[in-house]
Design a protein around this motif. Structure first.
Motif, PDB file in Angstrom:
ATOM      1  N   ALA A 253       0.966  -1.191  -0.001  1.00 30.56           N
ATOM      2  CA  ALA A 253      -0.028   0.031   0.074  1.00 30.56           C
ATOM      3  C   ALA A 253       1.070   1.301  -0.071  1.00 30.56           C
ATOM      4  N   PRO A 254       0.738   2.149  -0.972  1.00 32.96           N
ATOM      5  CA  PRO A 254       1.446   3.144  -0.917  1.00 32.96           C
ATOM      6  C   PRO A 254       1.679   4.160   0.417  1.00 32.96           C
ATOM      7  N   LEU A 255       2.718   4.578   0.754  1.00 34.38           N
ATOM      8  CA  LEU A 255       3.011   5.243   1.999  1.00 34.38           C
ATOM      9  C   LEU A 255       3.352   6.886   1.692  1.00 34.38           C
ATOM     10  N   LEU A 256       2.763   7.686   2.486  1.00 33.15           N
ATOM     11  CA  LEU A 256       3.184   9.065   2.480  1.00 33.15           C
ATOM     12  C   LEU A 256       4.405   9.535   3.076  1.00 33.15           C
ATOM     13  N   LEU A 257       5.340  10.097   2.015  1.00 33.57           N
ATOM     14  CA  LEU A 257       6.520  10.528   2.077  1.00 33.57           C
ATOM     15  C   LEU A 257       7.088  11.675   2.954  1.00 33.57           C
ATOM     16  N   PRO A 258       7.815  12.042   3.897  1.00 40.45           N
ATOM     17  CA  PRO A 258       7.955  13.365   4.280  1.00 40.45           C
ATOM     18  C   PRO A 258       8.634  14.397   3.397  1.00 40.45           C
ATOM     19  N   PHE A 259       8.770  13.805   2.106  1.00 41.80           N
ATOM     20  CA  PHE A 259       9.374  14.547   1.001  1.00 41.80           C
ATOM     21  C   PHE A 259       7.928  15.044   0.109  1.00 41.80           C
ATOM     22  N   ALA A 260       8.305  16.407  -0.815  1.00 40.00           N
ATOM     23  CA  ALA A 260       7.306  16.698  -1.713  1.00 40.00           C
ATOM     24  C   ALA A 260       7.117  15.485  -2.940  1.00 40.00           C
ATOM     25  N   ALA A 261       8.430  15.049  -3.193  1.00 45.35           N
ATOM     26  CA  ALA A 261       8.631  14.309  -4.186  1.00 45.35           C
ATOM     27  C   ALA A 261       9.843  13.611  -4.235  1.00 45.35           C
ATOM     28  N   ILE A 262      10.214  12.630  -5.260  1.00 50.42           N
ATOM     29  CA  ILE A 262      11.466  11.942  -5.429  1.00 50.42           C
ATOM     30  C   ILE A 262      12.061  12.232  -6.611  1.00 50.42           C
ATOM     31  N   ASP A 263      13.269  12.468  -6.381  1.00 50.55           N
ATOM     32  CA  ASP A 263      13.952  12.787  -7.783  1.00 50.55           C
ATOM     33  C   ASP A 263      14.206  11.352  -8.429  1.00 50.55           C
ATOM     34  N   PHE A 264      13.330  10.944  -9.163  1.00 51.32           N
ATOM     35  CA  PHE A 264      13.477   9.222  -9.436  1.00 51.32           C
ATOM     36  C   PHE A 264      14.429   9.137 -10.767  1.00 51.32           C
ATOM     37  N   ASP A 265      14.669  10.222 -11.374  1.00 50.22           N
ATOM     38  CA  ASP A 265      15.807  10.157 -12.586  1.00 50.22           C
ATOM     39  C   ASP A 265      17.159   9.951 -12.177  1.00 50.22           C
ATOM     40  N   ASP A 266      17.427  10.242 -10.947  1.00 50.55           N
ATOM     41  CA  ASP A 266      18.865   9.901 -10.329  1.00 50.55           C
ATOM     42  C   ASP A 266      18.734   8.937  -9.470  1.00 50.55           C
TER      43      ASP A 266
ATOM     44  N   TRP B 230      13.344   3.589 -14.752  1.00 48.67           N
ATOM     45  CA  TRP B 230      14.607   3.622 -14.835  1.00 48.67           C
ATOM     46  C   TRP B 230      15.145   2.259 -14.454  1.00 48.67           C
ATOM     47  N   LEU B 231      16.307   1.790 -14.987  1.00 50.40           N
ATOM     48  CA  LEU B 231      16.721   0.543 -14.313  1.00 50.40           C
ATOM     49  C   LEU B 231      18.543   0.912 -14.315  1.00 50.40           C
ATOM     50  N   TRP B 232      19.100   0.402 -13.315  1.00 51.58           N
ATOM     51  CA  TRP B 232      20.557   0.555 -13.198  1.00 51.58           C
ATOM     52  C   TRP B 232      21.048  -0.551 -12.620  1.00 51.58           C
TER      53      TRP B 232
ATOM     54  N   ALA C 157      29.032 -20.293 -12.048  1.00 48.21           N
ATOM     55  CA  ALA C 157      27.647 -19.809 -11.317  1.00 48.21           C
ATOM     56  C   ALA C 157      27.201 -18.407 -12.287  1.00 48.21           C
ATOM     57  N   PRO C 158      26.219 -18.103 -12.537  1.00 50.13           N
ATOM     58  CA  PRO C 158      25.715 -16.994 -13.182  1.00 50.13           C
ATOM     59  C   PRO C 158      25.959 -15.717 -12.531  1.00 50.13           C
ATOM     60  N   CYS C 159      26.335 -14.561 -13.008  1.00 46.26           N
ATOM     61  CA  CYS C 159      26.605 -13.216 -12.497  1.00 46.26           C
ATOM     62  C   CYS C 159      25.557 -12.582 -11.985  1.00 46.26           C
ATOM     63  N   GLN C 160      25.163 -12.509 -10.575  1.00 51.80           N
ATOM     64  CA  GLN C 160      24.016 -11.790 -10.100  1.00 51.80           C
ATOM     65  C   GLN C 160      24.529 -10.334  -9.893  1.00 51.80           C
ATOM     66  N   ARG C 161      23.881  -9.355 -10.310  1.00 55.33           N
ATOM     67  CA  ARG C 161      24.137  -7.835 -10.287  1.00 55.33           C
ATOM     68  C   ARG C 161      22.894  -7.286  -9.544  1.00 55.33           C
ATOM     69  N   ARG C 162      23.504  -6.545  -8.854  1.00 52.53           N
ATOM     70  CA  ARG C 162      22.267  -5.568  -8.129  1.00 52.53           C
ATOM     71  C   ARG C 162      21.832  -4.497  -9.174  1.00 52.53           C
ATOM     72  N   THR C 163      20.474  -4.493  -9.208  1.00 57.34           N
ATOM     73  CA  THR C 163      19.658  -3.888 -10.273  1.00 57.34           C
ATOM     74  C   THR C 163      18.824  -3.142  -9.596  1.00 57.34           C
ATOM     75  N   GLN C 164      18.902  -1.402  -9.916  1.00 58.92           N
ATOM     76  CA  GLN C 164      18.191  -0.783  -8.801  1.00 58.92           C
ATOM     77  C   GLN C 164      17.149  -0.190  -9.935  1.00 58.92           C
ATOM     78  N   TYR C 165      15.851  -0.019  -9.373  1.00 60.27           N
ATOM     79  CA  TYR C 165      14.820   0.573 -10.330  1.00 60.27           C
ATOM     80  C   TYR C 165      14.056   1.791  -9.667  1.00 60.27           C
ATOM     81  N   SER C 166      13.573   2.764 -10.458  1.00 64.77           N
ATOM     82  CA  SER C 166      13.008   3.822  -9.922  1.00 64.77           C
ATOM     83  C   SER C 166      11.779   4.235 -10.944  1.00 64.77           C
ATOM     84  N   ILE C 167      10.633   4.046 -10.616  1.00 68.80           N
ATOM     85  CA  ILE C 167       9.445   3.997 -11.483  1.00 68.80           C
ATOM     86  C   ILE C 167       8.420   5.131 -10.804  1.00 68.80           C
ATOM     87  N   ARG C 168       7.772   5.867 -11.779  1.00 69.95           N
ATOM     88  CA  ARG C 168       6.891   6.859 -11.466  1.00 69.95           C
ATOM     89  C   ARG C 168       5.510   6.424 -12.221  1.00 69.95           C
ATOM     90  N   LEU C 169       4.525   6.097 -11.406  1.00 65.06           N
ATOM     91  CA  LEU C 169       3.258   5.598 -11.912  1.00 65.06           C
ATOM     92  C   LEU C 169       2.072   6.850 -12.046  1.00 65.06           C
TER      93      LEU C 169
END
Length: 729
Positions: free
Chosen positions: A98-111, A231-233, A258-270
């Motif tokens: 369930a979405p939470l209310l952030l103490p910030f106005a928004a998230i700079d999801f592009d960075d 975005w995916l990084w 063994a396969p190389c598992q890398r940490r993948t970070q995502y940031s999405i705005r719906l």
């Protein structure tokens, strides 16, 4: 312990005097010492307990202020504000999201760094056992756009991008997202599109969002959702997995196959159309955050290439744990403390009450708890008081983007008292052991020592009482202390007392026989002497110079040999006292001493009379006895000197003779009955005891009855006797 098992002591049934308080002083002292020792032990424990109560109260005050500051610091932190702003639904199930209310106005999801930093600072992430995480939240400013932010990470091998214009999303890594709110369902499919050259150390690309129609392929006319951003990084470092438990390799080793598992970070705005529509309605006031935020349901899936593959990440997976929660603040509270959080001007139903974690109470004695509550408290700021001080309280205000919150803190002094009572209960066993040791020591001394001392004291008092005059009869023979004999100190003392008592009995019996024989002899002698004296009184009339000496002899015989022994007669004799010129008396004695067979008596008189209180005949006997004693010990041909001196209240007559001195230890003993000169025989050769040590005894007795004293002292050339009488003026 054998001494404690000895039979009871039976005191003989004799007349025992009532003993006063001094006879019990030592026993009272010993018992009092033990009582005071026990009281001091208890008092010390109470004082220490009171001091510990003061220390505990001061420590609790500091701890209360510290926990209050810690809670406020955590609430002022973005993670604390996140928990505070979402207090209504943080305690519900973690998944579905369930979405939470952030103490910030928004998230700079592009960075990637800024978005991840905002999520970590706010603490909104939900973490999973495989290391993945996701944060679903909205900004606190409605005019920043009606969006839901999804920021997280998961582990995947090399990302497969979507070719431009390809209609099959299953050929690439992709995100599948669903949102259910207000009876409406939203579905998005977002394939990964690379922005870097494939095969590089790291990968970066966008997630292009399309409406998910549930078909394997996209419609040829499908267009990306305009406000959907993602975005995916992917980092270039492989994830190091620990080896199996059976493997002998180190934890840092990596299997090359063994396969190389890398940490993948995502940031999405719906984009959420319902949010945007509510913002631009002019007929309604904007309500933010939405009231139904907790009832919204989100699901995020990260899928590898392929049809119906196993998701790399699923937000509905089991084992999810929420990072932020107001209940975590309870760990900072001391036992019994409470925190009440209320939004000013808000609904009372939204009030949050936090309590400290329940700590199992240690067992404590109820009476100790009552004692601790009764002890006065003298902590700083409280002052001496027997009533419990009020529990500490505090109030803080916290400004948040959605309003002001009042945080009320309430302490709990009973928790301090309960904890102190538990500690005191554990220590009370040591106090009880100390008191038990004191009681045992007192019992051993009481039974093994004091009880026997009491019996010995009473019997010793009975001995002293029964040997007094009038109590020397057969009753003394009934007293026995031989049953108190023993090998210890008291037993030896009792044995010595028993032996002494037996000797006293024997000596008293012999003394009674001797006194009876002496009394009979003196009565007979007195009877035989009185008859010739009566004849002499007739032959020598009052004008005859010898009449005076015959009269003295008659009085002496009457006093000494009439009715009792010499000591008893002298003690009972009535001594008339009158006025006597001591100067004229001594002059007369010196002039007539030759008639008594004492020659060369010289008197140095005074020019004026010296009147004293004395009896003439008794004083003449005193002086005569001393002159005879001096005559016996002076060298032949030497004089005996008489002297007289006086003061305002007394007169002193001295009698001095040349010759040997008296041993210093005998100067006081020569006036006792039966003590005679050490160099003189007591038998005159005819079987008659001529020197029984009676003359100086008579002299001291007569002087005492006339209110005077007699003393002897050694001079450089002989001995001097001093007669001191009261002067009458």
């Amino acid at each position: 312990m054998k001494r404690l098992l000895r039979p009871a002591l039976d005191i003989p049934r004799l007349e025992i005097p009532r003993l006063g308080l001094p006879a019990f002083r030592l026993r009272i002292l010993v018992r009092g010492v033990f009582v005071l020792l026990a009281l001091a032990t208890v008092a010390l424990a109470v004082v220490v307990l009171k001091d510990e109560k003061d220390r505990a109260w001061q420590a609790y005050q500091h701890g209360f202020a510290r926990s209050q500051a810690e809670v406020m610091a955590r609430l002022r932190h973005p993670s604390g504000q996140l928990a505070l702003l979402n207090a209504g639904h943080l305690d519900q199930a973690v998944t579905p999201l369930a979405p939470l209310l952030l103490p910030f106005a928004a998230i700079d999801f592009d960075d990637p760094q800024k978005s991840q930093q905002a999520v970590e600072m706010a603490g909104c992430s939900v973490r999973y056992p495989d290391g993945a995480s996701v944060c679903a939240a909205i900004g606190n400013n409605p005019y920043a756009g009606g969006f839901i932010y999804l920021v997280g990470s998961f582990y995947a091998d090399d990302l497969t991008p979507r070719e431009r214009g390809a209609l099959a999303p299953s050929d690439a890594h992709r995100a599948r997202i669903s949102l259910d709110m207000r009876g409406t369902s939203y579905r998005w499919i977002a394939p990964y599109e690379a922005l870097t050259v494939p095969g590089g150390a790291s990968a970066r690309g966008r997630l292009t969002g399309f409406v998910d129609s549930g078909t394997p392929q996209l419609d040829a006319r499908a267009r990306p959702v305009r406000d959907f951003r993602g975005w995916l990084w992917q980092s270039g470092q492989c994830r190091e997995l620990p080896p199996p438990a059976s493997s002998g390799s180190s934890a840092s080793s990596v299997d090359p196959a063994a396969p190389c598992q890398r940490r993948t970070q995502y940031s999405i705005r719906l984009p959420v159309e319902l949010f945007r529509e509510a913002l631009f309605r002019k007929d309604e006031r904007v309500v933010w955050p939405p009231a139904d935020l907790a009832s919204m349901r989100l699901r995020v899936e990260m899928l590898p290439p392929g049809e119906n593959p196993t998701p790399l990440f699923d937000s509905d997976a089991a084992g999810a744990q929420r990072s932020a929660s107001l209940s975590e603040l309870s760990r900072s509270l001391l036992p019994g403390e409470r925190v009440r959080i209320e939004k000013l001007g808000g609904d009372a139903a939204g009030t949050v009450i936090l309590k400290s974690l329940d700590v199992p109470a240690e067992p404590s004695a109820p009476w100790l708890l009552r004692l601790i509550r009764w002890l006065p408290l003298e902590a700083a700021g409280v002052g001496a008081a027997t009533t419990p001080p009020p529990a500490p309280t505090g109030r803080e205000l916290l400004e948040t983007p959605t309003g002001t919150y009042a945080i009320d803190f309430a302490g709990h002094l009973r928790g301090v008292e309960t904890g102190l009572a538990a500690v005191a209960t554990r220590v009370s066993w040591y106090l009880a052991a100390m008191l038990g040791a004191i009681a045992l020591a007192w019992l051993i001394i009481e039974v093994g020592l004091i009880r026997r001392v009491t019996a010995l004291t009473r019997r010793a008092a009975a001995v002293s009482y029964n040997v007094q005059p009038g109590h020397t009869g057969p009753r003394l023979g009934h007293l026995d202390v031989s049953d108190l004999r023993g090998s210890d100190e008291l037993g030896i003392l009792a044995g010595g007392l028993a032996d002494l008592l037996q000797r006293v009995k024997d000596d008293m019996h012999r003394e009674q026989l001797r006194a009876a024989q002496e009394r009979d002899m003196w009565h007979a002698v007195g009877h035989e002497i009185m008859s010739p004296l009566q004849s002499l009184m007739v032959l020598h009339g009052p004008e005859d110079p010898g009449h005076r000496y015959v009269q003295r002899m008659q009085q002496a015989v009457h006093v000494l040999y009439g009715t009792a022994s010499p000591a008893e007669a002298l003690q009972a004799a009535d001594m008339p006292q009158g006025r006597l010129d001591l100067d004229d008396f001594l002059r007369h004695v010196a002039g007539n001493a030759h008639f008594a067979g004492i020659g060369q008596v010289v008197y140095n008189g005074t020019p004026s009379p010296v009147i004293v209180r004395a009896d003439e005949f008794a004083l003449e006997d005193v002086v005569t006895h001393i002159l005879r004693n001096a005559d016996r010990y002076r060298p032949a041909g030497t004089p005996i000197s008489l002297g007289l001196s006086s003061s305002e209240s007394t007169a002193c007559a001295t009698i001095h003779n040349l010759g040997s001195t008296i041993e210093p230890g005998l100067l006081d003993q020569i006036f006792e009955l039966g003590v005679s000169g050490p160099d003189r025989p007591q038998d005159d050769g005819n079987g008659i005891d001529s020197h029984r040590g009676q003359g100086l005894f008579v002299a001291r007795t007569y002087m005492t009855k006339m209110g005077g004293t007699v003393h002897a002292r050694n001079t450089g050339d002989g001995v001097e006797f001093r007669l001191i009488l009261q002067r009458l003026g």
